[in-house]
Scaffold this motif. Structure first.
Motif, PDB file in Angstrom:
ATOM      1  N   TYR A   1       0.788  -1.216   0.000  1.00 27.10           N
ATOM      2  CA  TYR A   1       0.000   0.000   0.000  1.00 27.10           C
ATOM      3  C   TYR A   1       0.831   1.283   0.000  1.00 27.10           C
ATOM      4  CZ  TYR A   1      -4.009  -3.001   0.863  1.00 27.10           C
ATOM      5  OH  TYR A   1      -4.983  -3.962   0.743  1.00 27.10           O
ATOM      6  N   ASP A   2       2.158   1.154  -0.053  1.00 23.97           N
ATOM      7  CA  ASP A   2       3.005   2.345   0.035  1.00 23.97           C
ATOM      8  C   ASP A   2       4.223   2.225  -0.881  1.00 23.97           C
ATOM      9  OD1 ASP A   2       1.652   3.805   2.317  1.00 23.97           O
ATOM     10  OD2 ASP A   2       2.095   1.900   3.315  1.00 23.97           O
ATOM     11  N   HIS A   3       4.968   3.343  -0.973  1.00 25.27           N
ATOM     12  CA  HIS A   3       6.241   3.389  -1.696  1.00 25.27           C
ATOM     13  C   HIS A   3       6.087   3.019  -3.182  1.00 25.27           C
ATOM     14  CE1 HIS A   3       8.038   3.781   2.249  1.00 25.27           C
ATOM     15  NE2 HIS A   3       7.522   2.624   2.614  1.00 25.27           N
ATOM     16  N   TYR A   4       5.006   3.497  -3.805  1.00 26.30           N
ATOM     17  CA  TYR A   4       4.773   3.178  -5.207  1.00 26.30           C
ATOM     18  C   TYR A   4       5.802   3.820  -6.126  1.00 26.30           C
ATOM     19  CZ  TYR A   4       0.218   1.263  -3.806  1.00 26.30           C
ATOM     20  OH  TYR A   4      -0.781   0.523  -3.240  1.00 26.30           O
TER      21      TYR A   4
ATOM     22  N   SER B   1       3.256  -2.576 -11.650  1.00 23.49           N
ATOM     23  CA  SER B   1       1.916  -2.811 -11.137  1.00 23.49           C
ATOM     24  C   SER B   1       1.938  -3.033  -9.628  1.00 23.49           C
ATOM     25  CB  SER B   1       1.301  -4.039 -11.822  1.00 23.49           C
ATOM     26  OG  SER B   1      -0.080  -4.161 -11.526  1.00 23.49           O
ATOM     27  N   VAL B   2       0.794  -2.802  -8.979  1.00 21.04           N
ATOM     28  CA  VAL B   2       0.635  -3.076  -7.553  1.00 21.04           C
ATOM     29  C   VAL B   2      -0.633  -3.905  -7.365  1.00 21.04           C
ATOM     30  CG1 VAL B   2       1.821  -0.986  -6.843  1.00 21.04           C
ATOM     31  CG2 VAL B   2      -0.664  -0.951  -7.092  1.00 21.04           C
ATOM     32  N   ARG B   3      -0.638  -4.666  -6.279  1.00 15.68           N
ATOM     33  CA  ARG B   3      -1.823  -5.451  -5.934  1.00 15.68           C
ATOM     34  C   ARG B   3      -2.220  -5.130  -4.500  1.00 15.68           C
ATOM     35  NH1 ARG B   3      -2.229 -10.360  -2.953  1.00 15.68           N
ATOM     36  NH2 ARG B   3      -4.329 -11.241  -3.169  1.00 15.68           N
ATOM     37  N   VAL B   4      -3.521  -4.893  -4.297  1.00 18.42           N
ATOM     38  CA  VAL B   4      -4.068  -4.714  -2.955  1.00 18.42           C
ATOM     39  C   VAL B   4      -5.278  -5.631  -2.831  1.00 18.42           C
ATOM     40  CG1 VAL B   4      -3.242  -2.352  -2.670  1.00 18.42           C
ATOM     41  CG2 VAL B   4      -5.483  -2.747  -3.690  1.00 18.42           C
ATOM     42  N   TRP B   5      -5.641  -5.978  -1.584  1.00 18.64           N
ATOM     43  CA  TRP B   5      -6.688  -6.975  -1.400  1.00 18.64           C
ATOM     44  C   TRP B   5      -7.970  -6.401  -0.807  1.00 18.64           C
ATOM     45  CZ3 TRP B   5      -1.623  -7.125  -0.338  1.00 18.64           C
ATOM     46  CH2 TRP B   5      -1.200  -6.783   0.953  1.00 18.64           C
TER      47      TRP B   5
ATOM     48  N   ILE C   1      -4.889   4.849  -3.631  1.00 21.74           N
ATOM     49  CA  ILE C   1      -4.062   3.811  -4.239  1.00 21.74           C
ATOM     50  C   ILE C   1      -4.053   3.949  -5.755  1.00 21.74           C
ATOM     51  CG2 ILE C   1      -3.970   1.313  -4.672  1.00 21.74           C
ATOM     52  CD1 ILE C   1      -5.070   1.033  -1.744  1.00 21.74           C
ATOM     53  N   LEU C   2      -5.229   4.078  -6.349  1.00 20.19           N
ATOM     54  CA  LEU C   2      -5.322   4.209  -7.803  1.00 20.19           C
ATOM     55  C   LEU C   2      -4.654   5.493  -8.289  1.00 20.19           C
ATOM     56  CD1 LEU C   2      -8.988   2.961  -8.152  1.00 20.19           C
ATOM     57  CD2 LEU C   2      -7.009   1.866  -9.228  1.00 20.19           C
TER      58      LEU C   2
ATOM     59  N   ASN D   1       2.502   7.352 -10.772  1.00 17.39           N
ATOM     60  CA  ASN D   1       3.806   6.729 -10.981  1.00 17.39           C
ATOM     61  C   ASN D   1       3.834   5.779 -12.174  1.00 17.39           C
ATOM     62  OD1 ASN D   1       5.680   7.466  -8.585  1.00 17.39           O
ATOM     63  ND2 ASN D   1       3.689   7.090  -7.627  1.00 17.39           N
ATOM     64  N   GLY D   2       2.801   5.828 -13.003  1.00 16.30           N
ATOM     65  CA  GLY D   2       2.790   5.008 -14.212  1.00 16.30           C
ATOM     66  C   GLY D   2       2.556   3.538 -13.947  1.00 16.30           C
TER      67      GLY D   2
END
Length: 443
Positions: free
Chosen positions: A70-73, A83-87, A95-96, A102-103
């Motif tokens: 959830y951090d440091h994107y 890409s990032v994944r959150v649940w 988040i989005l 940050n692309g």
């Protein structure tokens, strides 16, 4: 009736039937592997003529190089990830937006209620209410430019054997395809349990992708998946060091944690030998966990500490994603000992006695190292909900005569399980971690 009129009616009926068959065939929902035909959507999974599955985003192939967290994107992007994944969607807008800034893209998890928390998947009204609540979330975020995929539930099968769970997941996936045809759907399982994956293949035709959380279990992922009925693509949605449930245990059932450097090599091996080797079904992966998380210990899955200092796992992912090594590497902990014993030696100590703690550390660039030691009582989630764990307070009064790699530990009066932790920093925002469990008792 004349032959002409009969022939005309027959022709009209034939055309009507042919049109109905054509219309019904085009408008019905695709089943099986038919759903992987290219349809020019924003994000879609397409099956190639050679049988490979490829994820496309805006018409271009997109292999997921991601992290769960959830951090440091900004660091994911800087290190070559995409890409990032959150649940869950508790902080979805931030988040989005942060990912888009940050692309990066987002696999956005839709949290489904669990049976152990009182949810009843046999209750049709409850199931319908949950689907409607999630529909509002989908409608709210479906047009966000960072959205990649919808994650429908997270390891729900672990809560019970109710097959109605899969019907509920499929119902939500169908709802998503109706209101948002531009983004695929997935659900997450832990490893590849054949019975569960077969149920998903049978009862969840609306799912496009299977997401697999797997750590040490990655070693036989390909073989285990081949034994199931799932023929579609998958994403490795969590991977990293060995999980605490698959680690060696002490005699008092405390899992023995790898050092941060051991986790890094573990991660590198499986990424190269398992994730990248499957060019037919694997659409990419998310390393776990990008940031800090208390689960069994405060360091088990944490790729960073609370200040954002990075362990070697972060640097390994930078190299795997971008092909470039960091300019300054993380320090290394070769071992930690207590009373001249390693963790595998089953360390039992008497209460209110003094013992020697020691470690061997070094830095690749020979940076000056700062060592921080602490003792924490062992914790275990009695209800099995690791998401509610809180890091216990350290016991600084137990440590004395700290001289970098050596110290004196005076055991507490209270019998029970504890851990001696070591944190090593190099002054360049890099970190190494290790711990050794011990048990205090009169013997």
């Amino acid at each position: 009736m004349s032959k002409f009129r009969h022939s005309l009616l027959y022709s009209v009926a034939s055309v009507a039937i042919a049109f109905f068959v054509f219309w019904f065939g085009c408008s019905s929902k695709p089943t099986g592997l038919d759903k992987y035909v290219a349809q020019n959507r924003k994000v879609e999974v397409v099956k190639q003529k050679d049988g490979r599955f490829i994820l496309y985003r805006n018409g271009k192939p997109y292999f997921i190089k991601g992290a769960a967290g959830y951090d440091h994107y900004n660091r994911i992007a800087a290190y070559g990830g995409n890409s990032v994944r959150v649940w869950h969607t508790d902080d979805a807008k931030r988040i989005l937006d942060e990912a888009h800034k940050n692309g990066l893209t987002v696999t956005l998890g839709l949290w489904m209620q669990r049976e152990r928390e009182g949810f009843n998947y046999y209750d049709k009204d409850l199931v319908a209410q949950q689907r409607e609540e999630l529909k509002q979330i989908v409608l709210k975020y479906k047009d966000h430019p960072a959205l990649l995929m919808w994650g429908v539930g997270n390891e729900l099968y672990a809560e019970g054997s109710n097959v109605k769970v899969w019907d509920a997941i499929n119902g939500i996936a169908e709802m998503i395809h109706e209101v948002d045809p531009d983004h695929p759907t997935t659900t997450t399982v832990m490893n590849v349990p054949k019975k569960i994956v077969n149920l998903i293949a049978e009862r969840c035709p609306a799912l496009d992708v299977l997401s697999i959380n797997s750590f040490a279990g990655l070693h036989n992922l390909h073989d285990e998946l081949a034994k199931t009925d799932w023929e579609g693509p998958y994403v490795v949605s969590e991977f990293g060091g060995r999980g605490y449930w698959e680690s060696y245990l002490t005699w008092w059932d405390a899992p023995i944690e790898q050092t941060s450097s051991e986790k890094a090599e573990f991660t590198r091996k499986f990424y190269n030998e398992i994730i990248l080797k499957d060019t037919a079904q694997c659409l990419g992966s998310y390393v776990f966990m990008w940031g800090k998380k208390q689960e069994t210990t405060p360091t088990w899955f944490s790729m960073m500490d609370g200040n954002g200092d990075e362990t070697e796992m972060v640097h390994v992912m930078q190299e795997l994603w971008s092909g470039k090594k960091p300019l300054n590497q993380a320090p290394y902990i070769a071992y930690v000992k207590l009373n001249h014993q390693y963790a595998f030696d089953q360390i039992y100590l008497r209460p209110e006695q003094t013992y020697l703690g020691a470690a061997y550390t070094f830095d690749p660039e020979q940076d000056s190292l700062q060592l921080h030691w602490e003792v924490l009582p062992e914790i275990k989630s009695e209800d099995g909900n690791v998401g509610n764990e809180v890091t216990p307070d350290p016991l600084p009064e137990l440590l004395s005569n700290i001289k970098d790699e050596k110290l004196i530990l005076k055991t507490p009066k209270k019998e029970g399980a504890y851990r001696l932790y070591l944190y090593v920093r190099d002054g360049n925002k890099n970190l190494a971690t290790a711990n050794v469990p011990f048990y205090v008792m009169n013997y």
